[in-house]
Enzyme design. Structure first.
Site, PDB file in Angstrom:
ATOM      1  CE1 TYR A 141      -3.060  -2.953   0.132  1.00 53.06           C
ATOM      2  CE2 TYR A 141      -3.808  -2.251   2.277  1.00 53.06           C
ATOM      3  CZ  TYR A 141      -3.905  -3.102   1.203  1.00 53.06           C
ATOM      4  OH  TYR A 141      -4.848  -4.093   1.197  1.00 53.06           O
ATOM      5  CE  LYS A 192       2.407 -18.400  -0.939  1.00 50.22           C
ATOM      6  NZ  LYS A 192       1.797 -19.720  -0.612  1.00 50.22           N
ATOM      7  CG  ASP A 225      -1.102 -20.573   0.948  1.00 56.24           C
ATOM      8  OD1 ASP A 225      -0.431 -20.419   1.985  1.00 56.24           O
ATOM      9  OD2 ASP A 225      -0.666 -21.156  -0.066  1.00 56.24           O
ATOM     10  CG  ASP A 249      -7.269  -4.854   3.706  1.00 55.57           C
ATOM     11  OD1 ASP A 249      -8.359  -4.955   4.296  1.00 55.57           O
ATOM     12  OD2 ASP A 249      -7.087  -4.063   2.762  1.00 55.57           O
ATOM     13  CG  ASP A 253     -12.070  -7.155   5.167  1.00 57.16           C
ATOM     14  OD1 ASP A 253     -11.947  -6.633   6.287  1.00 57.16           O
ATOM     15  OD2 ASP A 253     -12.163  -6.498   4.122  1.00 57.16           O
TER      16      ASP A 253
END
Length: 363
Positions: A141, A192, A225, A249, A253
């Site tokens: 971001y 990751k 994942d 993020d 959610d």
């Protein structure tokens, strides 16, 4: 004599203004319970229409002078008709940067009276109570270079940069370790690292910090994942999750559906501690602007109310009032009162739910 605390309220766009309007009796209860100065200012698309910027200088000045900022929502879709180069910067992202709030806390717990509203089976969500700690000022971001360009052959290329520095990782990991110590002493770090260099650095920094300063905290690592799968398979296994900006993020959610509605969940974005141990914070529900239901008295105000409770705990120095506010929410839910996202019959909208919570507080 205790110093007056300062709260800035930024309703923003979409459902934000109507939720903040409904919160007035709750805020009035707070002001009767503590020495609290409350101000309100504009931000987001409404500020852009009035001032040509999403975060006016006066609003930023008030935010920097406040102990806590309660943010409603920002409607970035309102700028979709503008060319990307002409779109104004996000008020929310600028606030995060200017306030220096680097650690985003998103608690996830299931109210017993709402178990039937979750899309997951009761036996799966039973006992779920965890916090996602998301790094907020680094990663995709904010990394550079970024942008969209047209190449000589006519193709267009979009570029985003995933960048992390070791000190950025260490400071948010320290917040997560401390939080785990105050709960069940378990921390899961999500990355990751099998694909991304930033992920490998993330795992190395968190592991080193755990060994040197927090050997008493049970530290585990998980690829993002797998974590997404585990959140819907057995969420009760988690206590505190710490991860980078984009993963945080998405995962938070996803986790929002455990209690049955994204409208239920609050968040706190915290700065470094001051000399007294308190942190300046930016507090907001995670549901976004929801323009499709704005102005219809349908939005669930609980995420915003619980965000206010987090402000009381972390920035306004009144954890006892935070607990009372959380208790009032639970008591109202136990009576069966529901907004439409929780399966309500339409008689309890934004205003009615907020008023019921305020009435419980007064009682």
């Amino acid at each position: 004599m205790l110093q007056k605390k300062r709260l800035l309220m930024l309703p923003g766009d979409g459902v934000g203004p109507e939720i903040f309007s409904a919160l007035k009796p709750v805020v009035a209860w707070l002001q009767s319970s503590m020495d609290l100065d409350v101000k309100e200012a504009v931000s987001g698309y409404n500020a852009y229409l009035a001032h040509g910027v999403t975060l006016p200088r006066d609003t930023l000045s008030l935010a920097l002078d406040s102990d806590a900022v309660l943010f409603g929502a920002e409607d970035n879709e309102a700028f979709s008709t503008l060319h990307p180069a002409e779109r104004p910067s996000s008020a929310l992202l600028e606030l995060r940067q200017k306030l220096g709030v680097f650690a985003n806390l998103r608690p996830v717990r299931i109210n017993p009276s709402l178990v039937s509203r979750s899309p997951l089976k009761p036996e799966i969500i039973s006992g779920a109570d965890f916090i996602v700690v998301r790094e907020l000022l680094g990663g995709l971001y904010f990394g550079t270079p970024r942008g969209i360009e047209t190449l000589p052959d006519g193709k267009r290329r979009g570029v985003d940069s995933l960048v992390y520095f070791s000190d950025e990782i260490e400071r948010v990991a320290r917040v997560a370790f401390e939080l785990a110590r105050s709960r069940r002493n378990k921390l899961c770090s999500v990355d990751k690292g099998n694909v991304l260099a930033t992920g490998a650095l993330w795992r190395d920094v968190v592991s080193s910090l755990g060994r040197s300063e927090y050997p008493d905290v049970e530290l585990s690592h998980m690829y993002v994942d797998n974590c997404a799968m585990q959140l819907v398979r057995r969420p009760s296994q988690f206590d505190v999750i710490v991860t980078e900006n984009t993963f945080g993020d998405i995962l938070s959610d996803c986790a929002a559906m455990i209690p049955g509605s994204i409208g239920m969940l609050p968040s706190a974005s915290l700065s470094q501690q001051d000399e007294s141990g308190r942190r300046r914070g930016l507090y907001e529900p995670i549901h976004g602007s929801a323009p499709d239901i704005a102005g219809k008295n349908l939005a669930n105000p609980i995420g915003t109310i619980l965000s206010l409770a987090m402000a009381l705990e972390h920035s306004l120095g009144t954890p006892e009032l935070a607990k009372r506010l959380e208790q009032a929410v639970e008591e109202v839910l136990e009576t069966g009162k529901r907004t439409s996202d929780l399966g309500g019959d339409g008689t309890s909208g934004t205003r009615e739910m907020a008023q019921a919570i305020a009435d419980r507080l007064q009682a």
